[in-house]
Structure formats: C-alpha cells, structure tokens
Scaffold this active site. Structure first.
Site, short mmCIF file in Angstrom:
data_model
loop_
_atom_site.label_atom_id
_atom_site.label_comp_id
_atom_site.label_asym_id
_atom_site.label_seq_id
_atom_site.Cartn_x
_atom_site.Cartn_y
_atom_site.Cartn_z
N ARG A 81 50.57 -22.28 -8.11
CA ARG A 81 49.38 -23.01 -8.55
C ARG A 81 49.87 -24.13 -9.46
NH1 ARG A 81 50.88 -22.75 -13.23
NH2 ARG A 81 48.91 -23.69 -13.82
N GLY A 82 48.92 -24.99 -9.86
CA GLY A 82 49.30 -26.19 -10.59
C GLY A 82 49.43 -27.33 -9.58
N ALA A 83 48.80 -28.46 -9.89
CA ALA A 83 48.64 -29.51 -8.88
C ALA A 83 49.96 -29.98 -8.24
CB ALA A 83 47.87 -30.69 -9.50
N ARG A 124 43.13 -25.32 -1.38
CA ARG A 124 42.51 -25.52 -2.69
C ARG A 124 42.01 -26.96 -2.73
NH1 ARG A 124 45.06 -23.16 -8.01
NH2 ARG A 124 42.86 -23.22 -8.61
N GLN A 229 46.23 -18.43 -17.45
CA GLN A 229 47.46 -19.22 -17.27
C GLN A 229 48.11 -19.55 -18.61
OE1 GLN A 229 44.54 -19.82 -15.72
NE2 GLN A 229 44.80 -20.75 -13.72
N ASP A 270 44.54 -32.24 -12.47
CA ASP A 270 44.54 -31.94 -11.04
C ASP A 270 44.17 -33.15 -10.21
OD1 ASP A 270 44.28 -29.17 -12.32
OD2 ASP A 270 44.80 -28.81 -10.22
N ASN A 280 40.60 -31.31 -14.67
CA ASN A 280 41.65 -30.35 -15.05
C ASN A 280 40.97 -29.00 -15.27
OD1 ASN A 280 44.48 -29.84 -15.67
ND2 ASN A 280 43.81 -29.51 -17.77
N LYS A 281 41.77 -28.02 -15.61
CA LYS A 281 41.29 -26.65 -15.76
C LYS A 281 40.01 -26.58 -16.59
CE LYS A 281 42.58 -23.72 -14.25
NZ LYS A 281 41.99 -23.20 -12.98
O1 MRU Z 1 44.02 -23.17 -11.22
P1 MRU Z 1 45.38 -23.71 -11.55
O2 MRU Z 1 46.23 -22.77 -12.32
O3 MRU Z 1 46.08 -24.27 -10.33
O4 MRU Z 1 45.07 -24.94 -12.49
C1 MRU Z 1 46.14 -25.73 -12.97
C2 MRU Z 1 45.74 -26.77 -13.93
O5 MRU Z 1 44.57 -26.96 -14.21
C3 MRU Z 1 46.81 -27.63 -14.49
O6 MRU Z 1 46.49 -28.04 -15.77
C4 MRU Z 1 46.98 -28.86 -13.61
O7 MRU Z 1 47.16 -28.49 -12.27
C5 MRU Z 1 48.12 -29.69 -14.03
S1 MRU Z 1 49.64 -28.91 -13.64
C6 MRU Z 1 50.91 -29.91 -14.04
#
Ligand code: MRU
Length: 382
Positions: A81-83, A124, A229, A270, A280-281
């Site tokens: 996970r993470g963009a 996603r 996270q 994201d 973002n999250k």
């Molecule tokens: O749901 P996730 O864990 O994929 O969400 C991730 C985030 O929101 C991060 O902050 C974002 O992807 C930036 S990662 C460098």
C-alpha cells in the site's frame, strides 16, 4: 499461487540477492542498494516479492507472486500500500501478465493483456500512481516489435520506475529538509515512508533527511485508524531508523499543536489535483485545518507521478471507501453493537489553500495553486 517465503521475525531482514534475469548495471544497482528490512517491493529470481504490510510489525513476511491477478488482489487487500509502492508493484505485475500472455500465445498476447491492466487499475482507485505506472508500461508495450518477447523491455521499464522513485524520494528528502529552519518536532500521518514507496519514503524521506541534518528532534505519528499505518508502519520505520517517535491517537493531534509540540505537519499524497488540492489518508484534512488554526506549517511531499493534471480539483479525485467492518471491528473482534452501521472513506481532500509547501523531486511549490503547479510540470518536462 502466492508463496509465503519467510517466517516471522527478522529472518528476511537481509539485503536481497542479485536477480537471476534481466539487466545489470546502473538501474539494478540503485534498486539493490535500497533493499532493506523496510523494502516493500523486491524483484527476485523472476518473480515479485511483497513485504506483507498487514502483519507488520509483528511478522516480517515476504509473499512471492508470479501471476498478475494475484498482485492486483494483493494491492486491493493492502499487502502492499502507499501510492508510489502501488505504482511500482503494478509495473512489475504487468511484466508477469505479459510473460503469461506471451507464453499462452505469442501472436495474440496484446489482445488479452488489457484485461490484466483493467484488473490492476481497478484494485485501488485513489492513488494516481497506479494509472501513471500502467500508462508507462503501456507505452513500453506499444514499442515492442511484433512477435518479440515483451518481458525484457517491460522488466527494464519496471526497474527504471523502481529506481526513479527511490531517487525522487532522496531528492525530496533534501528539498523538504531544507525548509525546516531549526531543530523542531514534527507530526506525520499514515505511513509515507520506505514501506509506501520504492524506498526511503516521501514524508518520511524528509523526516530521515532532516533528522540526519539535526533539524528534527522527534516525530509524532498519528495512529491512523482503522488500518493503523501510523502505529504499525511509521513507528516501525522510525524505530528501525533510530529516529525518536511518539505515537498519538489521531484525535490528539490538535491538542499536540495547541501545546506547541509541533512545528510542521509532514504528509504524503495519493493524488494531487492540477490546482494543488491533495488527496491523502483520511484525517489529513483535519490536520491541515488544525495546523492553519495553530500556526503550524503544513508540508505535502509527493513525486510528480502523484500529480494528476487531468483532475482539475479535488472534486475530480475518486475517494476509496472500504468495508464497514474495518471500523465496526478491531483486531478481528466486533467493537460496535450489532445494528450499528459505519461510513469508511479512507482518503480525504485537503484544499490547496491549506498547504504551505508541496515538495516534489523537481522542486518545492510554496502555496501551491493552478499556475504554480503548471509551471512545475512544465519544468519537470523540460
Ligand atoms: O491506504 P494506504 O495505506 O495505501 O494510504 C497511504 C497514504 O495515504 C499515504 O500517505 C500516501 O499513499 C502517500 S505514500 C508515500
């Protein structure tokens, strides 16, 4: 089938072995140099290995994938996970898809691979890095000669993306650290670290660089309900890096700011819209509102692959909603009474007006808006 390769503990916390196929030299060396206990993505012996982020920090388990569809499932289920990490994992998944389709029929593989790309794209919806990576892989596929095996060219492209993301993160680390004038404490949200990228991290890359330069004394990490996270991944990365970290409940952030404990909020993204709005999250927007109220600076760190020039504003960004049981239950046990419902959007949009600095590998955009983002993208292209 996925193949759980390594058991619990730190057994796999070793530098990865060199790959057995594909290119040698600059790109591969850069990728290998970045492999560490917090490397989310490793291409090894012709298959993709993902560090299973659902079980960190209690277990360090790498799952091995040799089928594209299984990688799509892994992205949806948040093994990775993470963009930026999602984008790089998807790029390697295209290599696997092409291998399978070409083996099935070298004459018609292109006719069938669209279904694989569609499945990856749907895994996603919010992180634009996924679509960006698929577009780049499509360009590489388009350039493959008729009848030729597509795998070598696609693997080279995926590896290039992997290495470029690490390099971008290091550059953003330097640029973001330079914005922090003096030794201070910062707050981050979710995990925008090595685990969320090809390596080093975006927001946590800035934290790493600024800590090394003596500008960050200490990091507050919001726990980031419901997937935790912050508690599970950011705290793990910071402990691993020897950077002092203190976990707070998400709901404690405004109070920490009010008490003067935080000089900067530093987060990843994201998707950044063309006008500078930032997805973002979930919880990032509240942090930005609170930061502005308390005179705390707000920094977003994201590579240009996260900027979506087709999204005019945050209104155009699809926001993923996940299952209600992620909120209604905790650690496999129901916490809410039967009959209660839950709304579980997992991202939100922070208006550009609340962002003090957008840090990219091509430079820092202070007070981002449409014109400044356009200028950045023009600079990035040249
Ligand atoms: O749901 P996730 O864990 O994929 O969400 C991730 C985030 O929101 C991060 O902050 C974002 O992807 C930036 S990662 C460098």
């Amino acid at each position: 089938m996925t193949d759980p390769m390594v058991g619990k503990g730190s057994a796999d916390a070793q530098p990865t072995a060199p790959d057995d196929i594909g290119m040698r030299g600059g790109v591969q060396s850069a990728v290998e140099a970045a492999v560490s206990p917090v490397s989310a993505i490793v291409w090894r012996h012709g298959a993709l290995e993902l560090l299973d982020q659902r079980v960190l920090p209690h277990a360090s388990t790498r799952l091995r994938y040799s089928e594209c569809g299984e990688v799509a499932d892994a992205i949806r289920e948040m093994v990775v996970r993470g963009a930026p990490a999602i984008g790089v994992a998807a790029a390697y998944a295209v290599v696997l898809a092409a291998r399978r389709r070409f083996a099935d029929d070298p004459a018609t593989w292109r006719d069938h691979i669209d279904a694989d790309l569609d499945r990856l794209a749907a895994s996603r919806p919010t992180a634009v890095n996924l679509a960006w990576a698929l577009d780049r892989m499509q360009e590489t596929m388009d350039a493959v000669a008729a009848g030729a095996d597509p795998e070598p060219a696609l693997l080279e492209a995926a590896r290039a993306m992997h290495a470029e993301d690490i390099a971008a993160n290091r550059r953003m680390g330097e640029l973001g650290a330079a914005l922090i004038e003096s030794r201070c404490e910062v707050l981050t949200h979710c995990n925008a670290g090595a685990l969320a990228t090809a390596g080093y991290g975006t927001a946590l890359g800035v934290v790493r660089a600024a800590h090394a330069a003596g500008r960050i004394a200490h990091v507050y990490a919001g726990e980031t309900r419901p997937w935790l996270q912050g508690a599970r991944l950011t705290a793990y990365e910071m402990v691993e890096a020897g950077i002092p970290v203190t976990l707070i409940a998400d709901s404690a952030a405004s109070w920490a700011m009010r008490q003067g404990r935080v000089r900067w909020v530093i987060v990843g993204a994201d998707r950044v819209a063309a006008n500078g709005d930032v997805a973002n999250k979930i919880g990032t927007y509240s942090l930005a509102v609170s930061a502005r109220h308390h005179g705390v600076r707000f920094m977003v760190v994201a590579p240009t692959s996260t900027i979506d020039r087709h999204a005019a504003s945050g209104d155009d960004i699809p926001i993923e909603s996940r299952r209600s049981d992620e909120l209604l239950s905790h650690a496999g046990r129901r916490v809410a009474p039967d009959g209660a419902g839950a709304w579980n959007p997992v991202f939100d949009v922070t208006p550009a007006a609340l962002v003090d600095a957008l840090v990219t590998e091509h430079g820092v955009v202070e007070a981002p808006d449409r014109d400044r983002i356009a200028a950045l993208l023009a600079r990035a292209k040249s």
